[in-house]
Design a protein around this motif. Structure first.
Motif, PDB file in Angstrom:
ATOM      1  N   ILE A 140       4.879 -13.808  -6.923  1.00  0.00           N
ATOM      2  CA  ILE A 140       4.185 -13.674  -5.469  1.00  0.00           C
ATOM      3  C   ILE A 140       2.897 -13.064  -5.626  1.00  0.00           C
ATOM      4  O   ILE A 140       1.894 -13.509  -4.943  1.00  0.00           O
ATOM      5  CB  ILE A 140       5.144 -12.556  -4.574  1.00  0.00           C
ATOM      6  N   LEU A 141       2.422 -12.251  -6.539  1.00  0.00           N
ATOM      7  CA  LEU A 141       1.356 -11.506  -6.740  1.00  0.00           C
ATOM      8  C   LEU A 141       0.389 -12.443  -7.303  1.00  0.00           C
ATOM      9  O   LEU A 141      -0.922 -12.773  -7.030  1.00  0.00           O
ATOM     10  CB  LEU A 141       1.335 -10.275  -7.549  1.00  0.00           C
ATOM     11  N   ASP A 142       0.920 -13.352  -8.178  1.00  0.00           N
ATOM     12  CA  ASP A 142      -0.085 -14.530  -9.132  1.00  0.00           C
ATOM     13  C   ASP A 142      -0.610 -15.357  -7.700  1.00  0.00           C
ATOM     14  O   ASP A 142      -1.689 -15.681  -7.746  1.00  0.00           O
ATOM     15  CB  ASP A 142       0.680 -15.207  -9.692  1.00  0.00           C
ATOM     16  N   ARG A 143       0.320 -15.561  -6.539  1.00  0.00           N
ATOM     17  CA  ARG A 143      -0.273 -16.447  -5.632  1.00  0.00           C
ATOM     18  C   ARG A 143      -1.021 -15.798  -4.493  1.00  0.00           C
ATOM     19  O   ARG A 143      -2.066 -16.223  -3.979  1.00  0.00           O
ATOM     20  CB  ARG A 143       0.953 -17.108  -4.960  1.00  0.00           C
ATOM     21  N   LEU A 144      -0.891 -14.423  -4.309  1.00  0.00           N
ATOM     22  CA  LEU A 144      -1.611 -13.858  -3.180  1.00  0.00           C
ATOM     23  C   LEU A 144      -2.723 -13.025  -3.767  1.00  0.00           C
ATOM     24  O   LEU A 144      -3.702 -12.750  -2.825  1.00  0.00           O
ATOM     25  CB  LEU A 144      -0.647 -12.761  -2.593  1.00  0.00           C
ATOM     26  N   TYR A 145      -2.869 -12.289  -4.838  1.00  0.00           N
ATOM     27  CA  TYR A 145      -3.856 -11.492  -5.167  1.00  0.00           C
ATOM     28  C   TYR A 145      -5.389 -12.313  -5.289  1.00  0.00           C
ATOM     29  O   TYR A 145      -6.138 -11.334  -4.802  1.00  0.00           O
ATOM     30  CB  TYR A 145      -3.556 -10.727  -6.627  1.00  0.00           C
TER      31      TYR A 145
END
Length: 361
Positions: free
Chosen positions: A320-325
């Protein structure tokens, strides 16, 4: 008799087994007293001798008794430690600690393991029982080596989940053969060591020695197993972060309600900011706080993970973080936030772990 002086007792000596003799003297009141020393003696050494060695030691046993028992004690202590590791591995293999494991499957595996061992015990006693008396030393050595091999199989069994049941069944078969060969040959060795028709005493004291060694092994295992478990807590962290190539590891401790971050040696200020964001993201998804529609969808995905599977939840947040950060970082920079340094409370401890091969685009 000489008046009222009582009987005259000449000076005499007494000895306990092959110990040093001690002198006996008569006191003026007619009582007898002995000089200190000789015999079984007193104190801690005498108490340990009385508890763990046959009565009359060393005269009541064969000359090779003490060297044999010393090496047997070392072997038993090592086997006790290895047995603890093997037990932990078998329990891990049958699914202890894994919420997704099936109780019925674990029970069937355990029953197959025990059943194989029982059949092996009967078969080995039938085929080799008459040979154990003739070559006691050979079969005793065979039992020790086979026991080590059985525990090795149990330790490595969780690494081969497809063959786990087969491996533990073979291990159980080997251990039951060890029980027959070791028990039968021990009787022959006890007969050799007992020199005063004291087989029962020699056997009983051997059991006391083995119990003491196992107790010492148990205490050491209580200290050893948590250390090994922590090294396994490190392996799982590495597995979670595989494929993301980030120099930090994230762990969710559900029992304590904590999110813990381990920083790597190559971490920069920007990556520390990313790790802190990752922890906050996980906390937000786990808590009942209002979120955007997109984040609510992600929360539903996280909560769909089976209870107790903490590592899967953490691994999902990496994705999820790979996509949002990247988008989050650009928006911070767009409104004037400086992202190349931070004022977060971070100490100087850094960890190192094997890194996977980096992908080149």
């Amino acid at each position: 008799m000489s008046g009222n002086k009582g009987p005259v007792v000449p000076q005499c000596w007494e000895r306990f087994g092959s110990g040093r003799p001690r002198r006996c003297t008569a006191a003026p009141d007619g009582s007898l007293s002995w000089e200190a020393g000789g015999g079984p003696g007193r104190g801690l050494r005498a108490a340990l001798t009385a508890v763990f060695l046959p009565h009359g030691f060393p005269d009541s046993v064969s000359p090779d008794y003490l060297p044999y028992q010393l090496w047997d004690t070392v072997q038993a202590f090592a086997s006790s430690l290895t047995g603890s590791l093997a037990t932990q591995a078998v329990l891990q293999g049958v699914g202890v600690g894994n919420a997704a494991a099936s109780v019925s499957a674990a029970t069937i595996t355990w029953l197959l393991k025990d059943g194989t061992g029982m059949l092996g015990r009967i078969g080995f006693a039938w085929l080799m029982g008459s040979r154990l008396d003739c070559e006691a030393k050979k079969w005793r050595l065979f039992a020790d080596v086979l026991n080590d091999a059985a525990m090795f199989l149990e330790i490595v069994a969780p690494a081969f989940p497809s063959y786990f049941t087969l491996i533990v069944c073979v291990s159980s078969l080997a251990k039951c053969i060890v029980g027959v060969a070791g028990g039968a040959t021990r009787a022959a060795l006890t007969m050799h060591q007992a020199r005063r028709d004291n087989m029962a005493d020699v056997s009983a004291k051997d059991g006391s020695q083995e119990t003491l060694v196992n107790l010492a092994g148990l205490l050491v295992s209580l200290l050893l197993l948590p250390l090994l478990s922590e090294q396994q807590s490190a392996f799982e962290l590495q597995q979670v972060s595989e494929g993301h190539q980030q120099p930090y590891l994230l762990r969710w401790d559900r029992c304590r309600g904590q999110i813990q971050v381990t920083l790597g040696q190559e971490v920069s200020a920007g990556l520390i900011l990313r790790a802190a964001t990752h922890g906050l993201l996980l906390a937000a998804l786990l808590e009942d706080v209002p979120l955007t529609e997109e984040m609510e969808t992600l929360r539903a995905q996280i909560r769909a993970v089976p209870e107790g599977d903490n590592w899967t939840i953490v691994k999902e947040t990496y994705q999820i973080l790979d996509r949002l950060y990247p988008k989050f970082l650009k928006e911070l920079q767009a409104v004037g936030w400086e992202t190349e340094r931070h004022l977060l409370e971070v100490d100087e401890w850094r960890a190192a772990w094997p890194q996977g091969e980096k992908k080149i685009l």
